[in-house]
Design a protein around this motif. Sequence first.
Motif, PDB file in Angstrom:
ATOM      1  N   LEU A  98      -4.710  -7.775  -5.363  1.00 13.58           N
ATOM      2  CA  LEU A  98      -4.510  -6.462  -5.387  1.00 13.58           C
ATOM      3  C   LEU A  98      -6.018  -5.701  -5.380  1.00 13.58           C
ATOM      4  O   LEU A  98      -6.092  -4.765  -4.725  1.00 13.58           O
ATOM      5  N   TRP A  99      -6.882  -6.197  -5.967  1.00 16.71           N
ATOM      6  CA  TRP A  99      -8.339  -5.370  -6.157  1.00 16.71           C
ATOM      7  C   TRP A  99      -8.864  -5.698  -4.533  1.00 16.71           C
ATOM      8  O   TRP A  99      -9.065  -4.586  -4.256  1.00 16.71           O
ATOM      9  N   ALA A 100      -8.729  -6.608  -3.806  1.00 18.68           N
ATOM     10  CA  ALA A 100      -9.201  -6.760  -2.583  1.00 18.68           C
ATOM     11  C   ALA A 100      -8.373  -5.877  -1.698  1.00 18.68           C
ATOM     12  O   ALA A 100      -8.829  -5.356  -0.845  1.00 18.68           O
ATOM     13  N   LEU A 101      -7.334  -5.744  -1.930  1.00 19.02           N
ATOM     14  CA  LEU A 101      -6.396  -4.879  -0.897  1.00 19.02           C
ATOM     15  C   LEU A 101      -6.614  -3.317  -1.135  1.00 19.02           C
ATOM     16  O   LEU A 101      -6.849  -2.820  -0.113  1.00 19.02           O
ATOM     17  N   HIS A 116      -2.384 -11.278   0.929  1.00 17.20           N
ATOM     18  CA  HIS A 116      -3.756 -11.865   1.034  1.00 17.20           C
ATOM     19  C   HIS A 116      -4.116 -12.429   2.330  1.00 17.20           C
ATOM     20  O   HIS A 116      -5.197 -12.176   2.804  1.00 17.20           O
ATOM     21  N   ARG A 117      -3.201 -12.866   3.319  1.00 21.54           N
ATOM     22  CA  ARG A 117      -3.603 -13.060   4.662  1.00 21.54           C
ATOM     23  C   ARG A 117      -3.877 -11.601   5.419  1.00 21.54           C
ATOM     24  O   ARG A 117      -4.835 -11.644   6.283  1.00 21.54           O
ATOM     25  N   ARG A 118      -3.239 -10.660   5.044  1.00 19.06           N
ATOM     26  CA  ARG A 118      -3.788  -9.386   5.674  1.00 19.06           C
ATOM     27  C   ARG A 118      -5.042  -8.664   5.152  1.00 19.06           C
ATOM     28  O   ARG A 118      -5.947  -8.381   6.165  1.00 19.06           O
ATOM     29  N   ILE A 151      -9.593 -18.112  -2.884  1.00 14.86           N
ATOM     30  CA  ILE A 151      -9.422 -18.149  -1.551  1.00 14.86           C
ATOM     31  C   ILE A 151      -8.153 -18.493  -0.747  1.00 14.86           C
ATOM     32  O   ILE A 151      -7.689 -17.895   0.248  1.00 14.86           O
ATOM     33  N   LEU A 152      -7.300 -19.383  -1.693  1.00 17.09           N
ATOM     34  CA  LEU A 152      -6.285 -19.792  -1.003  1.00 17.09           C
ATOM     35  C   LEU A 152      -4.916 -19.105  -1.358  1.00 17.09           C
ATOM     36  O   LEU A 152      -4.515 -18.620  -2.653  1.00 17.09           O
ATOM     37  N   PRO A 153      -3.906 -18.836  -0.331  1.00 15.10           N
ATOM     38  CA  PRO A 153      -2.620 -18.111  -0.736  1.00 15.10           C
ATOM     39  C   PRO A 153      -1.820 -19.281  -1.630  1.00 15.10           C
ATOM     40  O   PRO A 153      -2.110 -20.576  -1.306  1.00 15.10           O
ATOM     41  N   THR A 154      -0.940 -18.817  -1.872  1.00 15.79           N
ATOM     42  CA  THR A 154       0.016 -19.867  -2.783  1.00 15.79           C
ATOM     43  C   THR A 154       0.425 -20.940  -1.913  1.00 15.79           C
ATOM     44  O   THR A 154       0.729 -22.257  -2.364  1.00 15.79           O
TER      45      THR A 154
END
Length: 358
Positions: free
Chosen positions: A77-80, A134-136, A157-160
């Motif tokens: 969320l923060w990175a988004l 995350h990928r977006r 770094i890894l998506p679920t």
Amino acid sequence: MNTPAALDQAPLQTRLDGCLTAAPAVVKAPPPPFPLSGRLGLWVAEIDPRTLQPIKAVGTNPDSVFPLASTYKQAVLWALLQEFDAGRLSPNERFDVTRENQSLGQYPYDGSNVKALSIRMIANSDNTATDILHRRVGLQRVQDVADGLGLCRTRLILPTRDWWVAEAGLSAAFNGTTRWALATGKDRARLAALIDMDARKYRADYVQYKLDRYFETRHTPADDLRVHNLSTPYELGTLLAHEFLRPGLSPRAVKWQRDVMALGFGKSALNWRPRINFFGGKGGNGWGILTYSGYFQTKDGRRVVYAFMQHGADQTYTIPNTRRAFAWINAGIEAVLGPVLGEVKPGVGAPELGKAVP
């Protein structure tokens, strides 16, 4: 008055290699009021809003590394929101659920927009919503949340779906190297991209089938530390302090962040809740894993962060441990702030964080 300029002048205490130093010497947290199995970690601190350093704190294994499970989603969320402020992402951008991006558990409707996905990610702990966002944003940009704070023992770094595919033995990129666990920087980014490519190859139901077989026949807690996103109680507490007190976001993005994070579980389980005027939290669970983290501001202006971590629990499904976890969190908060005046009803029961790993 703590102006933004004054806050920006309060640096993190880092080593020469750019990593945050270990947790400061603090009083050991009180023991859990009720038994909890496995490895345990706790960090509870009242935070100075100017320096973001602990005013008073207690800890148990504050520098030990634990799997984060879904607690890591607040970093997405923060990175988004950083991407939103940079003009590279719109809250109205829409996504469909596909074979490549569907993760385990429930998932959002096709055509859900970024804002709706961000709410599902935190309020429902939706894995597919998380992975889409995350990928977006970009795998490394989520990792940058930790790297920019010098949190060198924190991996985001890894998506679920990526860590489940790796743990189930379905990633040739992961199985073909011994470097992943200690990889950093460009090497970690390169390996993560390869693992992510592998993760997109399989249907979600096949990943679930292989993961079930893995947990039934050969799972060890050490594997979790090789695969999952990770942090320490102290480093996660540090991330929380910056996330809520110095996020570096526009007022519009801060409102989005706080509105969404307030939907995360935890406030109803805190003894201090009658004295809280803002709360944001996130929890996570997995096979023998339970995590809870939160930030709150009291009505008299004190700021508190907490991070609870359990790994290798005797219980495979750990959500029933929620009451015991929050009994310990509350004990830590009372050791830092003191008891709440007046009668407080016991915290509510366990939330539903998603059954990604049954």
